[in-house]
Design a protein around this motif. Structure first.
Motif, PDB file in Angstrom:
ATOM      1  N   GLN A   1       0.849  -1.192   0.000  1.00 36.90           N
ATOM      2  CA  GLN A   1       0.000   0.000   0.000  1.00 36.90           C
ATOM      3  C   GLN A   1       0.884   1.242   0.000  1.00 36.90           C
ATOM      4  OE1 GLN A   1      -2.429   0.057   3.528  1.00 36.90           O
ATOM      5  NE2 GLN A   1      -3.713   1.704   2.781  1.00 36.90           N
ATOM      6  N   THR A   2       0.518   2.233  -0.822  1.00 38.66           N
ATOM      7  CA  THR A   2       1.232   3.514  -0.805  1.00 38.66           C
ATOM      8  C   THR A   2       0.313   4.553  -0.190  1.00 38.66           C
ATOM      9  OG1 THR A   2       2.430   2.938  -2.807  1.00 38.66           O
ATOM     10  CG2 THR A   2       2.332   5.278  -2.248  1.00 38.66           C
ATOM     11  N   ILE A   3       0.816   5.262   0.804  1.00 38.64           N
ATOM     12  CA  ILE A   3      -0.022   6.261   1.464  1.00 38.64           C
ATOM     13  C   ILE A   3       0.744   7.566   1.663  1.00 38.64           C
ATOM     14  CG2 ILE A   3      -1.491   4.597   2.693  1.00 38.64           C
ATOM     15  CD1 ILE A   3       0.209   5.117   5.177  1.00 38.64           C
ATOM     16  N   ASP A   4      -0.003   8.596   2.035  1.00 33.79           N
ATOM     17  CA  ASP A   4       0.593   9.893   2.333  1.00 33.79           C
ATOM     18  C   ASP A   4       1.348   9.785   3.659  1.00 33.79           C
ATOM     19  OD1 ASP A   4       1.193  12.477   3.031  1.00 33.79           O
ATOM     20  OD2 ASP A   4      -0.741  13.310   2.416  1.00 33.79           O
ATOM     21  N   GLY A   5       2.653   9.776   3.571  1.00 29.95           N
ATOM     22  CA  GLY A   5       3.484   9.619   4.764  1.00 29.95           C
ATOM     23  C   GLY A   5       3.687  10.908   5.527  1.00 29.95           C
TER      24      GLY A   5
ATOM     25  N   LEU B   1       4.317  -1.347   3.503  1.00 28.42           N
ATOM     26  CA  LEU B   1       3.712  -0.006   3.514  1.00 28.42           C
ATOM     27  C   LEU B   1       4.705   0.978   2.939  1.00 28.42           C
ATOM     28  CD1 LEU B   1       2.057   0.732   6.998  1.00 28.42           C
ATOM     29  CD2 LEU B   1       0.930   0.247   4.803  1.00 28.42           C
ATOM     30  N   GLU B   2       4.279   1.727   1.945  1.00 31.66           N
ATOM     31  CA  GLU B   2       5.151   2.765   1.392  1.00 31.66           C
ATOM     32  C   GLU B   2       4.602   4.123   1.836  1.00 31.66           C
ATOM     33  OE1 GLU B   2       5.021   3.005  -2.882  1.00 31.66           O
ATOM     34  OE2 GLU B   2       6.661   4.460  -2.979  1.00 31.66           O
ATOM     35  N   LEU B   3       5.424   4.877   2.536  1.00 35.51           N
ATOM     36  CA  LEU B   3       5.001   6.185   3.039  1.00 35.51           C
ATOM     37  C   LEU B   3       5.667   7.263   2.200  1.00 35.51           C
ATOM     38  CD1 LEU B   3       5.460   5.534   6.882  1.00 35.51           C
ATOM     39  CD2 LEU B   3       3.603   4.828   5.383  1.00 35.51           C
ATOM     40  N   GLU B   4       4.865   8.033   1.483  1.00 39.95           N
ATOM     41  CA  GLU B   4       5.435   9.091   0.646  1.00 39.95           C
ATOM     42  C   GLU B   4       5.754  10.309   1.496  1.00 39.95           C
ATOM     43  OE1 GLU B   4       4.417   8.846  -3.768  1.00 39.95           O
ATOM     44  OE2 GLU B   4       2.503   9.105  -2.720  1.00 39.95           O
ATOM     45  N   THR B   5       7.030  10.652   1.527  1.00 39.56           N
ATOM     46  CA  THR B   5       7.454  11.736   2.393  1.00 39.56           C
ATOM     47  C   THR B   5       8.629  12.467   1.750  1.00 39.56           C
ATOM     48  OG1 THR B   5       8.076  12.247   4.682  1.00 39.56           O
ATOM     49  CG2 THR B   5       8.936  10.186   3.798  1.00 39.56           C
ATOM     50  N   TYR B   6       9.288  13.306   2.511  1.00 40.14           N
ATOM     51  CA  TYR B   6      10.373  14.117   1.945  1.00 40.14           C
ATOM     52  C   TYR B   6      11.252  14.593   3.084  1.00 40.14           C
ATOM     53  CZ  TYR B   6      12.208  17.252  -1.723  1.00 40.14           C
ATOM     54  OH  TYR B   6      12.971  17.874  -2.677  1.00 40.14           O
ATOM     55  N   ARG B   7      12.575  14.529   2.879  1.00 40.69           N
ATOM     56  CA  ARG B   7      13.419  15.140   3.914  1.00 40.69           C
ATOM     57  C   ARG B   7      13.651  16.591   3.509  1.00 40.69           C
ATOM     58  NH1 ARG B   7      18.112  14.984   1.043  1.00 40.69           N
ATOM     59  NH2 ARG B   7      18.637  12.997   0.082  1.00 40.69           N
ATOM     60  N   LEU B   8      13.396  17.493   4.431  1.00 35.01           N
ATOM     61  CA  LEU B   8      13.489  18.915   4.110  1.00 35.01           C
ATOM     62  C   LEU B   8      14.926  19.406   4.177  1.00 35.01           C
ATOM     63  CD1 LEU B   8      10.273  20.114   5.980  1.00 35.01           C
ATOM     64  CD2 LEU B   8      10.592  19.868   3.505  1.00 35.01           C
ATOM     65  N   VAL B   9      15.843  18.534   4.593  1.00 39.79           N
ATOM     66  CA  VAL B   9      17.259  18.899   4.722  1.00 39.79           C
ATOM     67  C   VAL B   9      18.088  18.014   3.781  1.00 39.79           C
ATOM     68  CG1 VAL B   9      17.032  19.697   7.095  1.00 39.79           C
ATOM     69  CG2 VAL B   9      17.487  17.274   6.652  1.00 39.79           C
ATOM     70  N   GLY B  10      19.402  18.251   3.748  1.00 36.03           N
ATOM     71  CA  GLY B  10      20.276  17.446   2.900  1.00 36.03           C
ATOM     72  C   GLY B  10      20.377  16.006   3.388  1.00 36.03           C
ATOM     73  N   HIS B  11      21.002  15.176   2.568  1.00 41.71           N
ATOM     74  CA  HIS B  11      21.151  13.761   2.922  1.00 41.71           C
ATOM     75  C   HIS B  11      21.937  13.589   4.220  1.00 41.71           C
ATOM     76  CE1 HIS B  11      22.141   9.530   2.668  1.00 41.71           C
ATOM     77  NE2 HIS B  11      23.421   9.829   2.623  1.00 41.71           N
ATOM     78  N   SER B  12      23.062  14.306   4.301  1.00 43.06           N
ATOM     79  CA  SER B  12      23.861  14.289   5.527  1.00 43.06           C
ATOM     80  C   SER B  12      24.330  15.723   5.749  1.00 43.06           C
ATOM     81  CB  SER B  12      25.066  13.354   5.380  1.00 43.06           C
ATOM     82  OG  SER B  12      25.921  13.865   4.372  1.00 43.06           O
ATOM     83  N   ARG B  13      25.112  15.941   6.800  1.00 47.81           N
ATOM     84  CA  ARG B  13      25.509  17.310   7.098  1.00 47.81           C
ATOM     85  C   ARG B  13      26.404  17.911   6.019  1.00 47.81           C
ATOM     86  NH1 ARG B  13      22.305  20.028   8.372  1.00 47.81           N
ATOM     87  NH2 ARG B  13      23.931  21.565   8.166  1.00 47.81           N
ATOM     88  N   SER B  14      27.002  17.074   5.165  1.00 48.80           N
ATOM     89  CA  SER B  14      27.878  17.635   4.136  1.00 48.80           C
ATOM     90  C   SER B  14      27.140  17.851   2.816  1.00 48.80           C
ATOM     91  CB  SER B  14      29.079  16.705   3.930  1.00 48.80           C
ATOM     92  OG  SER B  14      28.610  15.412   3.623  1.00 48.80           O
ATOM     93  N   ASP B  15      25.821  17.701   2.822  1.00 48.44           N
ATOM     94  CA  ASP B  15      25.059  17.767   1.569  1.00 48.44           C
ATOM     95  C   ASP B  15      24.120  18.967   1.533  1.00 48.44           C
ATOM     96  OD1 ASP B  15      23.532  17.299  -0.702  1.00 48.44           O
ATOM     97  OD2 ASP B  15      22.226  15.866   0.313  1.00 48.44           O
TER      98      ASP B  15
END
Ligand SMILES: Cc1ncc(C[n+]2csc(CCOP(=O)(O)OP(=O)(O)O)c2C)c(N)n1
Ligand SMILES: [Mg+2]
Length: 320
Positions: free
Chosen positions: A203-207, A233-247
């Motif tokens: 299932q894909t849902i709004d994460g 379960l697939e939760l569709e989301t987004y990280r608002l920051v870079g992948h790591s501190r150097s990104d």
């Protein structure tokens, strides 16, 4: 399933604690107080909290290189998490694990695994132990979209499926594996489409909507508890920051980031419940103040704690 106001407020406070923990950690990192690097999850609070709030005390979670919010949402006291990030003896792994290995099995979170996809077979194995020991518990296995291209994902899900293991596979699809957009490395449109290959529900849902995540997780957890096997379960989301501190994240357009900021799970919750009356500006302020105090106490605890002793170097670690 109607959620009580208390439950909704508990989910809200937990999301705020996750977000403010990450912000505090970011600031401490920039001050040079934390060793190593960190992978942060601002923006992904609804998935961590929605999943963890649906669990029972003796259930288990497994996590990834981006584990802070999972640990906070699971309820591991933030002072032990903070002390671990400071590499102090009072940390949840005795100061020897650091950011990418935080967790505490006694509190329902196996120390996180930084190898992408590495936690997935472990989750299946832990679920097998629950089944074998006839315990009523389940495992929630967090991993990213990138991890769903790793061999261990497919092997572990297949095994969990054929044995009806009590595990829920939770893919936090934040659209990127480091700087690689998921649609460049995955031909199917949805990670959840992959469930069909193993004969389990997907299932894909709004994460980014905490109550949607909670409800889907309750359902999948109930199924697992009844012996009916795993769900993807697939939760569709987004990280608002870079992948790591150097990104700095230059591979994403400003428009895309702005679009996802509008779907910030905490802001969305506030907008809904300010209108409906569960939240007031005063209550939001009170909750934020109490979270701030909890975090300040955690930092003070971590800073005052001793470092592990050199002669303890080989205890608590794998040592052939
Ligand atoms: C086996 C393995 N390959 C590569 C890496 C380096 N690496 C760390 S995180 C990451 C991206 C993972 O993407 P995803 O699974 O989508 O999780 P996200 O970072 O988006 O939370 C990579 C390639 C690693 N830690 N382990
Ligand atoms: Mg990802």
């Amino acid at each position: 399933m109607n959620l009580t106001p208390e439950k909704k407020l508990a989910m809200y406070r937990s999301m705020v604690l996750c977000r403010m923990f990450e912000e505090q950690v970011n600031s401490l990192f920039l001050q040079g107080k934390l060793p190593g690097t960190i992978h942060q999850a601002q923006g992904q609070e609804a998935s961590a909290v929605g999943v963890c709030q649906a669990l029972e005390e003796h259930d288990m979670i497994t996590s990834t290189h981006r584990p802070h919010e999972h640990a906070v949402a699971r309820g591991i006291p933030v002072k032990y998490l903070m002390a671990e990030l400071f590499a102090k003896k009072t940390g949840c792994c005795g100061g020897k694990g650091g950011s990418m290995h935080i967790g505490d099995a006694a509190l329902g979170m196996l120390p996180a695994i930084a190898i992408v996809g590495g936690g997935i077979p472990l989750a299946a194995g832990y679920a097998l132990s629950f089944q074998y020991l006839k315990k009523p518990n389940i495992v929630a296995c967090f991993f990213g979209d990138g991890a769903s291209n790793i061999g261990s994902f497919h092997e572990a899900i297949n095994m969990a499926a054929i044995w009806d293991l009590p595990v829920v596979f939770v893919c936090e699809n934040n659209k990127y594996g480091a700087s690689t957009a998921i649609d460049q490395v995955m031909k199917v449109k949805r990670v959840s489409d992959r469930a069909a290959a193993y004969g389990i529900p997907g299932q894909t849902i709004d994460g980014n909507e905490v109550e949607i995540v909670y409800r889907a997780m309750r359902e999948a957890a109930a199924r697992a508890r009844e012996g009916k096997g795993p769900t993807l379960l697939e939760l569709e989301t987004y990280r608002l920051v870079g992948h790591s501190r150097s990104d700095p994240g230059h591979y994403r357009s400003k428009e895309e980031v702005a679009e996802w900021k509008k779907r910030d799970p905490i802001a969305r919750f506030e907008a809904t419940y300010l209108t409906e009356g569960l939240l007031t500006d005063d209550l939001i302020r009170t909750i934020r103040l109490s979270v701030e105090q909890e975090l300040n106490e955690a930092v003070a605890f971590a800073e005052a704690s001793p470092a592990p002793l050199p002669e303890e170097c080989l205890t608590d670690v794998f040592n052939e």
